[in-house]
Design a protein around this motif. Structure first.
Motif, short mmCIF file in Angstrom:
data_model
loop_
_atom_site.label_atom_id
_atom_site.label_comp_id
_atom_site.label_asym_id
_atom_site.label_seq_id
_atom_site.Cartn_x
_atom_site.Cartn_y
_atom_site.Cartn_z
N UNK A 32 -5.95 -8.35 -5.36
CA UNK A 32 -5.01 -7.83 -6.35
C UNK A 32 -5.41 -8.32 -7.73
N UNK A 33 -5.25 -7.43 -8.71
CA UNK A 33 -5.73 -7.77 -10.05
C UNK A 33 -5.00 -8.98 -10.63
N UNK A 34 -3.76 -9.23 -10.15
CA UNK A 34 -3.02 -10.36 -10.74
C UNK A 34 -3.75 -11.69 -10.51
N UNK A 35 -4.60 -11.74 -9.46
CA UNK A 35 -5.31 -12.99 -9.19
C UNK A 35 -6.51 -13.21 -10.11
N UNK A 36 -6.85 -12.20 -10.90
CA UNK A 36 -7.96 -12.38 -11.84
C UNK A 36 -7.49 -13.08 -13.11
N UNK A 37 -6.17 -13.26 -13.25
CA UNK A 37 -5.61 -13.82 -14.47
C UNK A 37 -6.22 -15.17 -14.82
N UNK A 38 -6.28 -15.44 -16.13
CA UNK A 38 -6.81 -16.72 -16.64
C UNK A 38 -8.20 -17.02 -16.07
N UNK A 39 -9.11 -16.09 -16.30
CA UNK A 39 -10.53 -16.25 -15.89
C UNK A 39 -10.69 -16.56 -14.40
N UNK A 40 -9.77 -16.07 -13.59
CA UNK A 40 -9.90 -16.32 -12.14
C UNK A 40 -9.16 -17.57 -11.69
N UNK A 41 -8.54 -18.30 -12.64
CA UNK A 41 -7.82 -19.53 -12.26
C UNK A 41 -6.64 -19.21 -11.35
N UNK A 42 -5.97 -18.09 -11.63
CA UNK A 42 -4.79 -17.74 -10.83
C UNK A 42 -5.17 -17.54 -9.36
N UNK A 43 -6.31 -16.91 -9.13
CA UNK A 43 -6.78 -16.72 -7.75
C UNK A 43 -7.10 -18.05 -7.08
N UNK A 44 -7.74 -18.95 -7.86
CA UNK A 44 -8.09 -20.29 -7.32
C UNK A 44 -6.83 -21.06 -6.98
N UNK A 45 -5.83 -20.98 -7.86
CA UNK A 45 -4.57 -21.70 -7.63
C UNK A 45 -3.85 -21.14 -6.41
N UNK A 46 -3.87 -19.80 -6.28
CA UNK A 46 -3.21 -19.18 -5.13
C UNK A 46 -3.92 -19.58 -3.83
N UNK A 47 -5.24 -19.59 -3.86
CA UNK A 47 -6.01 -19.99 -2.66
C UNK A 47 -5.66 -21.42 -2.30
N UNK A 48 -5.59 -22.28 -3.30
CA UNK A 48 -5.30 -23.68 -3.05
C UNK A 48 -3.88 -23.86 -2.53
#
Length: 326
Positions: free
Chosen positions: A170-186
């Motif tokens: 989902x595009x929302x996880x690309x937010x903040x240079x991919x940080x949002x995806x990393x935080x969600x994964x964590x």
């Protein structure tokens, strides 16, 4: 000028790609190590839970380092999201610590059983004393599990710790240079690891255990560019499945050393009841030594985990401070 700007953008995009890739690879390798460790013992041991806690610590440190390489905008929403997650982590770790504190009383009562026998021969009176101490300790065990069950239900349940075998396209996880995806994964993987810790040290029940979704789409994308196949999600799903199989509907504190101590106490109790009333001398030294050893290992193990948790609390505070000062 335009060409120079393009090169800078491309080099920063390449650094972002490389940093995120390293972060996700690190998650995958660590989860695979945990899988191998659990697979080799197939029990929820103190050693395994210490590895789980160490992984949680290193994941959160890596995420904090990632913030610096992604050059995130100061004081924006990514910081709130990070703070929310570290608060949740702080809260669950405090519940773990409370559960362990409850176990410490039980440990000292277990050590007391051994000390009665250490200084006396086994007379009928001493035998009665030991049985009384065992019954007291077993009642404490029931109280401990009740108290810890209530802890899990009142303080862990509201935190909705769900492990989802998800995809991050989902595009929302690309937010903040991919940080949002990393935080969600964590956040997702932390839920899995914290749940393992809670089941081992606080309480496990079908009510507090969590379901996972079974379909995995394996690509994380970043601005139409695929970062990599999500090996870390396969690693997490595999670990989740194995731990769930091991738990298999069990209720209570799953820590192997806790269960061994309870079993050693039960064996000694049965032996004392079996020989009660006989005039002959019986040798119960093997059972007594086993009891002493089991409670010693349990006591030492939970003390080590408390030290590790205290270190983690310091790190959480330190990392929050660092990011607030950016």
């Amino acid at each position: 000028m335009f060409h120079h700007h393009m090169m800078n953008h491309s080099s920063s995009s390449s650094t972002t790609y490389s940093s995120l890739n390293s972060f996700y690879s690190f998650l995958a390798h660590s989860l695979d190590d945990l899988y191998r460790s659990f697979h080799s013992q197939n029990v929820m041991s103190i050693h395994f839970l210490q590895l789980v806690l160490a992984s949680l610590q290193s994941f959160h440190s890596e995420l904090t380092l990632l913030v610096h390489t992604l050059h995130l905008p100061v004081g924006e929403k990514w910081l709130d999201e990070y703070m929310d997650e570290s608060s949740r982590l702080w809260e669950v770790c405090h519940v773990l610590k409370s559960g362990i504190s409850n176990m410490e009383i039980y440990c000292s009562m277990g050590a007391n059983i051994h000390s009665i026998l250490e200084n006396h021969d086994l007379s009928p009176q001493i035998s009665r004393e030991v049985l009384t101490a065992i019954n007291r300790c077993q009642r404490e065990s029931v109280r401990l599990e009740e108290e810890n069950r209530s802890l899990a239900e009142t303080r862990i349940k509201p935190l909705t710790m769900k492990f989802e075998e998800i995809t991050l396209v989902q595009s929302k996880f690309n937010g903040f240079n991919g940080f949002r995806g990393a935080l969600y994964a964590l956040k997702n993987i932390s839920s899995l690891l914290l749940k393992v810790m809670v089941n081992g040290l606080v309480y496990c029940s079908s009510e507090t255990s969590f379901s996972s979704l079974s379909h995995i789409n394996t690509t994380i994308s970043n601005e139409n560019r695929t970062i990599f196949k999500t090996d870390f999600m396969f690693s997490a799903a595999r670990l989740n499945e194995m731990v769930n199989e091991r738990e298999d509907g069990q209720d209570g504190i799953l820590l192997n050393e806790f269960q061994k101590a309870a079993h050693a106490m039960d064996e000694l109790k049965r032996e004392l009841e079996r020989i009660r009333g006989f005039e002959t001398r019986f040798d119960i030294s093997r059972r007594v030594e086993n009891l002493k050893s089991c409670f010693g290992v349990l006591q030492c193990g939970i003390e080590n985990i408390v030290v590790q948790l205290d270190d983690f609390f310091d790190e959480i505070v330190e990392n929050r401070k660092k990011l607030l000062e950016l």
